[in-house]
Design a protein around this motif. Structure first.
Motif, short mmCIF file in Angstrom:
data_model
loop_
_atom_site.label_atom_id
_atom_site.label_comp_id
_atom_site.label_asym_id
_atom_site.label_seq_id
_atom_site.Cartn_x
_atom_site.Cartn_y
_atom_site.Cartn_z
N HIS A 1 -8.25 11.83 -0.68
CA HIS A 1 -7.16 13.14 -1.51
C HIS A 1 -7.79 13.57 -2.44
O HIS A 1 -7.77 12.84 -3.94
N THR B 1 1.16 -1.46 -0.17
CA THR B 1 0.05 -0.05 -0.03
C THR B 1 0.74 1.42 -0.07
O THR B 1 0.76 2.38 -0.70
N ASP B 2 2.02 1.18 0.69
CA ASP B 2 2.83 2.32 1.15
C ASP B 2 3.52 2.37 -0.98
O ASP B 2 3.66 3.75 -1.19
N ARG C 1 -2.22 -0.45 -7.70
CA ARG C 1 -4.33 -0.28 -6.81
C ARG C 1 -4.81 -0.84 -7.12
O ARG C 1 -5.80 -1.96 -6.42
N ASP D 1 -7.98 6.05 0.21
CA ASP D 1 -7.11 7.43 0.48
C ASP D 1 -6.72 7.72 -0.94
O ASP D 1 -6.95 8.40 -1.73
N LEU D 2 -6.71 6.10 -1.78
CA LEU D 2 -5.63 6.80 -3.04
C LEU D 2 -6.68 5.67 -4.10
O LEU D 2 -6.04 6.69 -5.79
N ARG E 1 1.14 4.30 -3.74
CA ARG E 1 1.25 5.97 -3.41
C ARG E 1 1.59 6.50 -4.91
O ARG E 1 0.88 7.64 -4.81
N THR E 2 2.59 6.01 -4.71
CA THR E 2 2.88 6.27 -6.55
C THR E 2 3.33 5.18 -7.45
O THR E 2 3.50 5.94 -8.63
N ARG F 1 -6.09 2.09 3.34
CA ARG F 1 -5.24 3.17 3.33
C ARG F 1 -6.13 3.04 1.41
O ARG F 1 -5.83 4.78 1.38
N LEU F 2 -5.96 2.56 1.12
CA LEU F 2 -6.58 2.20 -0.27
C LEU F 2 -7.05 2.99 -0.60
O LEU F 2 -7.76 3.66 -1.80
#
Length: 298
Positions: free
Chosen positions: A189, A137-138, A147, A166-167, A141-142, A163-164
């Motif tokens: 976000h 998951t970290d 995903r 958010d992405l 993010r980039t 956490r996902l």
């Protein structure tokens, strides 16, 4: 080699390489004509009796057919980790193995490229643990390509799914919300909602941050006031916020349920207070805003 392994097993001895044995066999196989060498390599790739040191050494020969050896069942963790360190080309083939230990999985996640990590995620034979999903998951993010396979992984943890949220975009978010009951994220976000309909839609999608941003915009109150009002045990501040935002009382029951699910059970309300708080919808937007401002702006 096979007879040697069988004899040592029958005698209860460890399977150990003889001095010079691995080097000699490697040289013999490397010198074979292509067709003959390929037949040997393919058989060794499936052999559970093969010498691990020989297999590890053969993985490093230049023949294209040697790649099949990376699926060998006799390769040990230290063999795989060494191969990963020495050759990035081995990574995607190692990621396809039917079994990998946590240390090897961690090494792939930490050092392999996006394509290889995607291969790892699509290999559903592997038992990824919670730490692996946190690390993946970290990276997501980039690395956008991670995903979708992460979202759809059958062993995805609830923590990683949160956490996902958010992405990912709307389709993957809907998939996550369908898999995990009551899932929500606190740090989306995304663009804040601009009207009441968008604000309520985002609440229904589990986006509590956007709901609070929408209420702030609709009421003209600072986000700090909105956030403080929604931390109270009483449902009165919520009703005042909805009244100030011009949201109809008919939506109150559904909004209350959603907010409680996303806000650690707040606000709490019982039947005795329900009629009273509903009566606050009789206030016009300006009156409701003034009451909130008087209570929470200092």
């Amino acid at each position: 080699m096979q007879l040697n392994a069988l004899a040592r097993r029958q005698a209860g001895l460890a399977i150990e390489s003889q001095p010079g044995f691995v080097a000699r066999l490697k040289a013999l196989i490397a010198d074979l004509p292509t067709d003959s060498a390929q037949a040997v390599l393919d058989e060794l790739a499936e052999a559970d009796w093969a010498d691990p040191d020989l297999i590890a050494a053969l993985c490093r020969i230049s023949r294209a057919g040697a790649a099949a050896l990376l699926r060998s069942p006799v390769l040990r963790d230290h063999d795989l980790l060494s191969l990963l360190k020495d050759s990035a080309d081995c990574a995607s083939l190692i990621a396809r193995r039917s079994h990998l230990s946590p240390p090897v999985i961690d090494a792939l996640i930490a050092g392999a490229d996006t394509v290889t990590v995607t291969t790892l995620l699509n290999n559903h034979n592997l038992r990824l643990n919670a730490a692996a999903f946190d690390a993946l998951t970290d990276r997501a993010r980039t690395e956008i390509a991670l995903r979708a396979p992460l979202t759809r992984h059958p062993l995805l943890t609830r923590k990683a799914a949160t956490r996902l949220l958010d992405l990912v975009g709307p389709d993957l978010r809907a998939s996550l919300l369908g898999r995990f009951e009551g899932l929500h994220a606190r740090h989306f976000h995304t663009t804040p909602p601009t009207d009441a309909a968008q604000t309520l839609h985002r609440l229904q999608g589990g986006d509590f941050v956007a709901f609070r941003e929408g209420l702030s915009r609709l009421t003209g109150l600072d986000r700090a006031v909105v956030d403080r009002a929604l931390t109270q045990d009483s449902a009165v501040p919520l009703v005042l916020l909805l009244s100030a935002a011009g949201i109809d009382r008919a939506a109150f029951a559904d909004i209350l349920t959603q907010v409680q699910a996303l806000n650690d059970g707040h606000p709490r309300i019982n039947e005795r207070h329900l009629a009273f708080v509903r009566g606050l919808f009789d206030l016009d937007a300006d009156e409701a805003r003034q009451r909130l401002g008087a209570i929470y702006s200092h």
